[in-house]
Design an enzyme around this catalytic site. Sequence first.
Site, PDB file in Angstrom:
ATOM      1  N   ASP A  60       0.852  -1.192   0.000  1.00 26.24           N
ATOM      2  CA  ASP A  60       0.000   0.000   0.000  1.00 26.24           C
ATOM      3  C   ASP A  60       0.880   1.231   0.000  1.00 26.24           C
ATOM      4  O   ASP A  60       1.459   1.567   1.041  1.00 26.24           O
ATOM      5  CB  ASP A  60      -0.885   0.009   1.250  1.00 26.24           C
ATOM      6  CG  ASP A  60      -1.694  -1.278   1.385  1.00 26.24           C
ATOM      7  OD1 ASP A  60      -1.141  -2.271   1.878  1.00 26.24           O
ATOM      8  OD2 ASP A  60      -2.859  -1.263   0.972  1.00 26.24           O
ATOM      9  N   HIS A  91      -0.050  -0.839  -4.848  1.00 26.76           N
ATOM     10  CA  HIS A  91      -1.304  -0.091  -4.897  1.00 26.76           C
ATOM     11  C   HIS A  91      -0.930   1.368  -4.692  1.00 26.76           C
ATOM     12  O   HIS A  91      -0.649   1.796  -3.571  1.00 26.76           O
ATOM     13  CB  HIS A  91      -2.234  -0.593  -3.794  1.00 26.76           C
ATOM     14  CG  HIS A  91      -3.545   0.144  -3.739  1.00 26.76           C
ATOM     15  ND1 HIS A  91      -4.439  -0.068  -2.697  1.00 26.76           N
ATOM     16  CD2 HIS A  91      -4.111   1.075  -4.547  1.00 26.76           C
ATOM     17  CE1 HIS A  91      -5.499   0.704  -2.880  1.00 26.76           C
ATOM     18  NE2 HIS A  91      -5.334   1.406  -3.993  1.00 26.76           N
ATOM     19  N   ASP A 200     -10.707  -4.429  -2.195  1.00 24.59           N
ATOM     20  CA  ASP A 200      -9.743  -4.112  -1.149  1.00 24.59           C
ATOM     21  C   ASP A 200     -10.400  -3.201  -0.119  1.00 24.59           C
ATOM     22  O   ASP A 200     -10.863  -2.117  -0.441  1.00 24.59           O
ATOM     23  CB  ASP A 200      -8.544  -3.381  -1.787  1.00 24.59           C
ATOM     24  CG  ASP A 200      -7.497  -2.966  -0.776  1.00 24.59           C
ATOM     25  OD1 ASP A 200      -6.482  -2.382  -1.191  1.00 24.59           O
ATOM     26  OD2 ASP A 200      -7.695  -3.202   0.442  1.00 24.59           O
TER      27      ASP A 200
HETATM   28  C1  DX5 Z   1      -6.921   1.109   2.147  1.00 22.40           C
HETATM   29  C2  DX5 Z   1      -5.929   0.024   2.367  1.00 22.40           C
HETATM   30  C3  DX5 Z   1      -6.613  -1.149   3.028  1.00 22.40           C
HETATM   31  C4  DX5 Z   1      -5.720  -2.327   3.221  1.00 22.40           C
HETATM   32  C5  DX5 Z   1      -6.507  -3.521   3.720  1.00 22.40           C
HETATM   33  O1  DX5 Z   1      -6.285   2.219   1.645  1.00 22.40           O
HETATM   34  O2  DX5 Z   1      -5.386  -0.359   1.108  1.00 22.40           O
HETATM   35  O3  DX5 Z   1      -7.698  -1.525   2.243  1.00 22.40           O
HETATM   36  O4  DX5 Z   1      -5.131  -2.612   2.021  1.00 22.40           O
HETATM   37  O5  DX5 Z   1      -7.242  -3.112   4.792  1.00 22.40           O
HETATM   38  P1  DX5 Z   1      -8.161  -4.115   5.650  1.00 22.40           P
HETATM   39  O6  DX5 Z   1      -7.515  -4.155   6.998  1.00 22.40           O
HETATM   40  O7  DX5 Z   1      -9.511  -3.464   5.636  1.00 22.40           O
HETATM   41  O8  DX5 Z   1      -8.155  -5.456   4.986  1.00 22.40           O
END
Ligand code: DX5
Length: 247
Positions: A60, A91, A200
């Site tokens: 991320d 991402h 996601d």
């Molecule tokens: C949002 C992040 C989250 C992360 C996963 O910007 O990218 O979505 O990847 O988060 P959770 O803990 O909701 O699986």
Amino acid sequence: MAPPPPPPPPPPPDDRTTAERPGTDRPFEIVPSVLPADFATLGAECAALEAAGVDRIQFDIMDGRFVPNLTFGPDVVAAVRPHCSVRFEAHLMVHEPDWMFEPFVAAGCDLLIVHAESVLHLHRALGKVREAGAAAAVAICPATPISAVTHVLDLVDMVLVMTVNPGFGGQDYIATMEPKIAELRRHVDDHGLDVDIEVDGGISSATVAGAASAGANVLVAGSALYRDSEGLAHAVSELRSLAEQTR
Ligand code: DX5
């Protein structure tokens, strides 16, 4: 003050058989977000995710401008790369990320996810991802319609439909995204496109079936994996099994 608008109607019942819905033969992929991992030992954390049976790993990337959070850049991904062999995806929750494409490919990412909302020229940006040597994917935030990406589906291997507002892990799944996932899956299938749909945000044992039934086949999870008392491998296996039970 006017009452909040009613949630969008559920998608029309899809009376096509599984065989008539080509998207439903796409394998499910479980992709962890490293956001909840221990950043002090990220290499070992990624090796553990690989051992737990994940299909690839999502980093991320947050710049503090496109989203109100800041994580890490390509140097951290490059440092982690030697610790495991699964594919990496970045991402890019980054404003105007074009300058980052080559560094993240050099760091070891095979897939780069560009937010439709983060660039002025999305078609050009996705072409530059492919020129840099990575597969391209486009992401859309909860308020963004699929019409924002229908003209670039020929350039991407995947569309990420965010099921939270980007920037933080551990948020609640936004179930009203399911009609949008279903609409996108129908569009992809009806046009005979070879495109995965990734979701996601808030993906867990409680929400994975809804997202999979709507048409997502790539499932990103962070907090749900790390809070499983039976460990990562159990969490990965459970998500995969629950998704497969929707077919
Ligand atoms: C949002 C992040 C989250 C992360 C996963 O910007 O990218 O979505 O990847 O988060 P959770 O803990 O909701 O699986």
